[in-house]
Design a protein around this motif. Structure first.
Motif, short mmCIF file in Angstrom:
data_model
loop_
_atom_site.label_atom_id
_atom_site.label_comp_id
_atom_site.label_asym_id
_atom_site.label_seq_id
_atom_site.Cartn_x
_atom_site.Cartn_y
_atom_site.Cartn_z
N ASP A 55 0.83 -1.21 0.00
CA ASP A 55 0.00 0.00 0.00
C ASP A 55 0.86 1.26 0.00
OD1 ASP A 55 -2.47 -1.32 0.05
OD2 ASP A 55 -2.42 -1.52 2.23
N SER A 73 -6.03 4.81 -2.57
CA SER A 73 -7.04 4.02 -1.87
C SER A 73 -7.08 4.44 -0.40
CB SER A 73 -6.73 2.53 -1.98
OG SER A 73 -5.61 2.19 -1.17
N ASP A 75 -6.62 2.62 2.28
CA ASP A 75 -5.47 2.09 3.00
C ASP A 75 -4.20 2.83 2.64
OD1 ASP A 75 -6.93 0.21 4.40
OD2 ASP A 75 -6.54 -1.42 2.98
N GLU A 76 -4.04 3.17 1.36
CA GLU A 76 -2.86 3.92 0.94
C GLU A 76 -2.83 5.29 1.60
OE1 GLU A 76 -2.72 1.78 -3.48
OE2 GLU A 76 -3.38 3.86 -3.27
#
Length: 211
Positions: A55, A73, A75-76
């Motif tokens: 990530d 994203s 999570d990123e």
């Protein structure tokens, strides 16, 4: 007024840890003699510490390609933001105290994960034609560590990778002054354990006066 970042990496309570006990002794004397300084405690076992994983690499790659942050994203975004926050917190401090036990010839893996969040090109070091150059040239650091065996001399000295690594990576980041306060031999010489602890606490008090 200076800002001290006090970084601990030990899952044990203070009363069960040589390193944390010595660290608290240092901190008490430091507070008494630097009353105007700000002290921020960072327990690496009690924060959401991101690892450099897929990530993070994906998030960094998107940003380097010109994507806006909202294109990452969830999570990123979370992991990249946390790394940015930890890096900025580290840069913002003037002094650092690392308090660690000695595990398997080094320190707990959470400290390596933390180091990966602060050794960031363009923020704490930069690449030049002459090689990497550290950017934290106006800081100072202290490493407090407790070791059950004796690793400062003899054949075992070659197996000590914790204090040496920390000195190396902090030097890489440009920090010109890195001291160490080491308690060692408590498990190897249990009959001297209290004496070793007392002597090391005395040294921690002295270092704190001028740190």
């Amino acid at each position: 007024m200076a800002k001290l970042l006090y970084i601990t990496v030990n899952p044990k309570p203070v009363n069960e840890s040589y390193s944390l006990t010595i660290g608290e002794a240092f901190l008490q004397t430091y507070q008494e003699n630097h009353s105007g300084d700000e002290i921020l405690k960072l327990d690496l076992y009690n924060i959401d510490l991101p690892y450099i994983d897929t990530d993070v690499f994906n998030g960094w790659g998107k940003l380097q390609s010109g994507n806006e942050f909202h294109h990452l994203s969830a999570d990123e975004q979370m992991k990249v933001s946390k790394i940015n926050d930890l890096t900025d917190q580290f840069i913002d401090a003037d002094k650092y105290v690392f308090v660690t036990p000695f595990w398997n010839f080094s320190f707990p893996p959470k400290l390596k994960a933390y180091i990966d969040t602060i050794a960031i090109a363009g923020k704490t070091f930069k690449y030049t034609d002459q090689g990497p150059v550290g950017l934290l040239t106006d800081k100072k650091a202290l490493h407090i560590q407790a070791r059950g065996g004796v690793y400062s001399e003899g054949p075992a000295k070659e197996m000590e990778f914790g204090d040496r690594y920390l000195h190396a990576v902090l030097g890489f980041l440009g920090i010109p002054s890195v001291e160490s306060v080491i308690a060692e031999g408590m498990a190897q010489m249990p009959e001297k354990a209290e004496e070793i602890k007392t002597n090391t606490i005395d040294r921690a008090h002295k270092v704190a006066l001028d740190f």
